[in-house]
Scaffold this active site. Structure first.
Site, PDB file in Angstrom:
ATOM      1  N   ILE A  62       0.884  -1.166   0.000  1.00 41.12           N
ATOM      2  CA  ILE A  62       0.000   0.000   0.000  1.00 41.12           C
ATOM      3  C   ILE A  62       0.921   1.216   0.000  1.00 41.12           C
ATOM      4  CG2 ILE A  62      -0.238  -0.211   2.532  1.00 41.12           C
ATOM      5  CD1 ILE A  62      -2.866   1.301   2.349  1.00 41.12           C
ATOM      6  N   SER A  63       0.739   2.110  -0.950  1.00 39.07           N
ATOM      7  CA  SER A  63       1.644   3.248  -1.111  1.00 39.07           C
ATOM      8  C   SER A  63       1.581   4.174   0.101  1.00 39.07           C
ATOM      9  CB  SER A  63       1.282   4.045  -2.369  1.00 39.07           C
ATOM     10  OG  SER A  63       1.483   3.272  -3.523  1.00 39.07           O
ATOM     11  N   GLN A  64       2.673   4.920   0.287  1.00 37.32           N
ATOM     12  CA  GLN A  64       2.699   5.876   1.390  1.00 37.32           C
ATOM     13  C   GLN A  64       1.630   6.938   1.166  1.00 37.32           C
ATOM     14  OE1 GLN A  64       6.795   7.185  -0.073  1.00 37.32           O
ATOM     15  NE2 GLN A  64       6.156   8.991   1.074  1.00 37.32           N
TER      16      GLN A  64
END
Length: 217
Positions: A62-64
């Protein structure tokens, strides 16, 4: 949970986004409304609001928060738009987009991720998101005609012409382009009457976009 016990990352969440240049109020509101802790693994919930990518099932991430907010802001999504996302992952990006547009079609190659994302989105009442299990690189198999906005959330070595053709005139596509191993460049492409205008944005690191539907995990 009493305010004093909240993780400092959550307390600083919105402030950090603003400090890093996110200014679009609709995007900030969507980031505030969607509970990020629902989209990370149980062991990572205390770190959900930290500005870093986190691992999820099937070896994906999950991207920052900043990258999610930045890509969303660069898309310039409007309420009447239909949006295509390639790479559902946890469903977090689709949830953010659901607060900003008319309809989101998101495609995921891992059944485990697609099923989990679908359940999370249903629980949050994101009724304008459709999660499909499929190969996002098989452009001709993607339903829905043309889209106002397209977002790719896995690294691709080049943007397929067939994907660009799925953009409406005036549409915007955001994708991390570069080698599967290493750093990619986030590229913003706008379709105009005269053709396609590209602009390089920032360097990023995404997991690679791979062809086919993955085997069961």
């Amino acid at each position: 949970m009493p305010a004093a016990q909240k993780p400092p990352e959550k307390m600083m969440f919105q402030l950090n986004l603003r400090r890093r240049g996110i200014s679009e109020q609709a995007v900030l509101r969507a980031m505030e409304e969607i509970p990020r802790e629902m989209f990370v693994e149980p062991a990572d919930r205390d770190s959900a609001y930290r500005d870093s990518a986190l691992g999820i099932a099937c070896g994906q991430t999950i991207s920052q928060p900043f990258v999610v907010a930045y890509m969303t802001e660069q898309l310039q999504v409007q309420k009447g738009h239909n949006v295509l996302e390639l790479g559902t992952g946890s469903g977090y990006q689709a949830a953010i987009l659901s607060r900003l547009c008319r309809q989101v079609l998101t495609i995921e190659r891992y059944r485990t991720l697609a099923d989990r994302a679908r359940r999370r989105l249903e629980k949050l009442g994101c009724d304008n998101v459709e999660v499909l299990l499929g190969d996002g690189l098989e452009i001709s198999a993607i339903p829905g005609g043309q889209f106002d906005r397209i977002i790719v959330t896995a690294a691709i070595e080049q943007i397929p012409d067939a994907l660009l053709e799925r953009l409406q005139t005036g549409g915007i596509l955001i994708a991390p382009v570069g080698p599967h191993r290493g750093t990619q460049t986030l590229i913003r492409t706008v379709r105009t009457e005269a053709g396609f205008e590209r602009r390089n944005l920032v360097e990023v690191r995404f997991v690679p976009a791979l062809p086919g539907i993955a085997r069961e995990l």
